[in-house]
Write a protein that holds these residues in place. Structure first.
Motif, PDB file in Angstrom:
ATOM      1  N   LEU A   1       2.639   3.238   0.058  1.00  0.00           N
ATOM      2  CA  LEU A   1       2.259   2.375  -0.903  1.00  0.00           C
ATOM      3  C   LEU A   1       3.116   1.374  -1.713  1.00  0.00           C
ATOM      4  O   LEU A   1       2.865   0.117  -1.885  1.00  0.00           O
ATOM      5  N   ALA A   2       4.251   1.996  -1.801  1.00  0.00           N
ATOM      6  CA  ALA A   2       5.393   1.175  -2.653  1.00  0.00           C
ATOM      7  C   ALA A   2       5.825  -0.096  -1.884  1.00  0.00           C
ATOM      8  O   ALA A   2       6.157  -1.189  -2.383  1.00  0.00           O
TER       9      ALA A   2
ATOM     10  N   LYS B   1       3.244  -2.758   7.238  1.00  0.00           N
ATOM     11  CA  LYS B   1       1.839  -3.188   7.764  1.00  0.00           C
ATOM     12  C   LYS B   1       1.664  -2.913   9.068  1.00  0.00           C
ATOM     13  O   LYS B   1       0.400  -2.901   9.212  1.00  0.00           O
ATOM     14  N   ASP B   2       2.444  -2.548   9.946  1.00  0.00           N
ATOM     15  CA  ASP B   2       2.232  -2.088  11.428  1.00  0.00           C
ATOM     16  C   ASP B   2       1.850  -0.650  11.516  1.00  0.00           C
ATOM     17  O   ASP B   2       1.577  -0.212  12.454  1.00  0.00           O
ATOM     18  N   LEU B   3       1.859   0.076  10.151  1.00  0.00           N
ATOM     19  CA  LEU B   3       1.282   1.333  10.293  1.00  0.00           C
ATOM     20  C   LEU B   3      -0.001   1.576   9.575  1.00  0.00           C
ATOM     21  O   LEU B   3      -0.248   0.765   8.818  1.00  0.00           O
TER      22      LEU B   3
ATOM     23  N   THR C   1      -8.452  -2.340  -1.295  1.00  0.00           N
ATOM     24  CA  THR C   1      -8.404  -1.339  -0.727  1.00  0.00           C
ATOM     25  C   THR C   1      -7.165  -1.036   0.288  1.00  0.00           C
ATOM     26  O   THR C   1      -7.088  -1.896   1.131  1.00  0.00           O
ATOM     27  N   LEU C   2      -6.159  -0.355  -0.023  1.00  0.00           N
ATOM     28  CA  LEU C   2      -5.045  -0.304   0.932  1.00  0.00           C
ATOM     29  C   LEU C   2      -5.178   0.830   1.807  1.00  0.00           C
ATOM     30  O   LEU C   2      -4.649   0.733   2.929  1.00  0.00           O
ATOM     31  N   CYS C   3      -5.836   1.918   1.521  1.00  0.00           N
ATOM     32  CA  CYS C   3      -6.053   3.210   2.547  1.00  0.00           C
ATOM     33  C   CYS C   3      -7.427   3.704   2.371  1.00  0.00           C
ATOM     34  O   CYS C   3      -7.831   3.920   1.296  1.00  0.00           O
ATOM     35  N   GLN C   4      -8.183   4.259   3.265  1.00  0.00           N
ATOM     36  CA  GLN C   4      -9.142   5.086   3.373  1.00  0.00           C
ATOM     37  C   GLN C   4      -8.502   6.088   4.300  1.00  0.00           C
ATOM     38  O   GLN C   4      -8.885   6.107   5.445  1.00  0.00           O
ATOM     39  N   ILE C   5      -8.340   7.224   3.770  1.00  0.00           N
ATOM     40  CA  ILE C   5      -7.756   8.364   4.500  1.00  0.00           C
ATOM     41  C   ILE C   5      -8.414   9.410   4.658  1.00  0.00           C
ATOM     42  O   ILE C   5      -9.099  10.092   3.539  1.00  0.00           O
TER      43      ILE C   5
END
Length: 341
Positions: free
Chosen positions: A22-23, A29-31, A77-81
């Protein structure tokens, strides 16, 4: 396409992986972190991600929606885990989630066969986030041999935080001066396998109260470093001393070189290397700093120029490292290399 990651074990390193991702989200961005598996309850995992005694409150909005961890920043939204709760890796659903790499961070599944359970569950590769118990297909230190990373390697070890610090240093010194012998003392913060009060432990010293003792113990970095740099076999030894701090470690290295340099030669080499070939991996400082000043530092090691010493043909080098944040960034760096292969 993005490399699809899963994290098995959401302890110190597992949570630091998410925080590091996140930091520096644009850099990574490729992950894409698809899933996290941990035996703790989802609300507990959420709380431990949001609030951290060492690194502070997470600088993002995070909440649970059904069985997903939703992380947002600046209304994006950066992640939906997906959160899983399966103690047996062989029962996980990595094949359904099309997982490319599992980052094995429990500290338990460190043998080849145990790590391979993730592949039996459908993951294409596994990176063990520690030194392995036995064989692996590659032991990788970023900045030294990460060019060997390949999508065809089933089980990879990211070795340890100390190995990620020690190997770039020794490789740099050897290439210029040649190494005859090295003794290393790793001064390390407490880890989760230690105990608050005296109790039974496979290591009688590590079973003693961690908050009131300086505790000598073994260091997995010695054998791991020799795996990566075979020329060190018979030339490198050392141990670890656990101290009552919660984060940041240092390596105290005493070396004898084949071609004896001056102290300025050593200083200039390390300073130059930190600005060129190992930029982002090694850093250098002359400031009179202490361990807490390095909390959150993403480098594998930071040379303390003020502590460089010489006595006869022996040279002492001290290097600091955030054993959580630095190491988490290196694991993600390894994934980034794989994403581009």
């Amino acid at each position: 396409m993005k490399l699809r990651l899963a994290i098995n074990g959401f302890g110190r390193i597992g949570r630091m992986l998410v925080r590091a991702y996140l930091a520096n989200h644009d850099y990574f961005k490729d992950l894409e972190i698809i899933a996290i598996n941990d035996i703790a309850e989802a609300q507990t995992l959420l709380h431990l991600l949001k609030f951290d005694s060492t690194h502070g409150r997470l600088q993002a909005n995070v909440h649970l929606y059904e069985n997903q961890l939703i992380i947002q920043k600046n209304n994006q939204t950066l992640c939906q885990i997906l959160l899983l709760n399966q103690p047996n890796p062989q029962q996980l659903i990595w094949h359904q989630l099309d997982i490319d790499v599992v980052l094995e961070c429990t500290g338990h599944f460190r043998s080849y066969n145990d790590a391979n359970l993730h592949r039996l569950s459908g993951a294409k590769q596994v990176i063990i986030g520690s030194a392995p118990f036995d064989m692996v297909d590659a032991s990788v230190v970023v900045g030294v041999n990460d060019d060997t990373l390949s999508r065809t390697l089933p089980i990879i070890s990211g070795v340890s935080c100390t190995t990620q610090a020690l190997v770039p240093l020794l490789n740099t010194l050897h290439q210029t001066f040649g190494i005859d012998s090295v003794m290393m003392t790793e001064v390390h913060a407490v880890t989760a396998d230690q105990t608050v009060l005296d109790q039974a432990h496979r290591d009688l010293r590590r079973g003693r109260a961690s908050g009131q003792n300086i505790i000598p113990t073994t260091s997995s970095s010695i054998n791991a470093s020799i795996r990566v740099l075979p020329f060190l076999n018979g030339k490198l030894s050392g141990h670890s001393i656990r101290v009552p701090t919660v984060n940041v470690a240092c390596i105290d290295v005493t070396a004898v070189f084949t071609h004896t340099p001056t102290l300025n030669d050593v200083s200039n080499l390390l300073k130059t290397t930190s600005q060129t070939t190992l930029r982002g991996i090694m850093d250098y400082t002359d400031e009179p700093l202490v361990s807490s000043d390095f909390i959150g530092d993403t480098h594998s090691l930071i040379i303390d120029g003020s502590q460089l010493m010489q006595a006869g043909n022996q040279f002492k080098i001290l290097a600091w490292y955030d054993n959580e944040v630095g190491y988490a960034n290196r694991l993600l760096d390894m994934c980034l290399v794989l994403a581009k292969r």
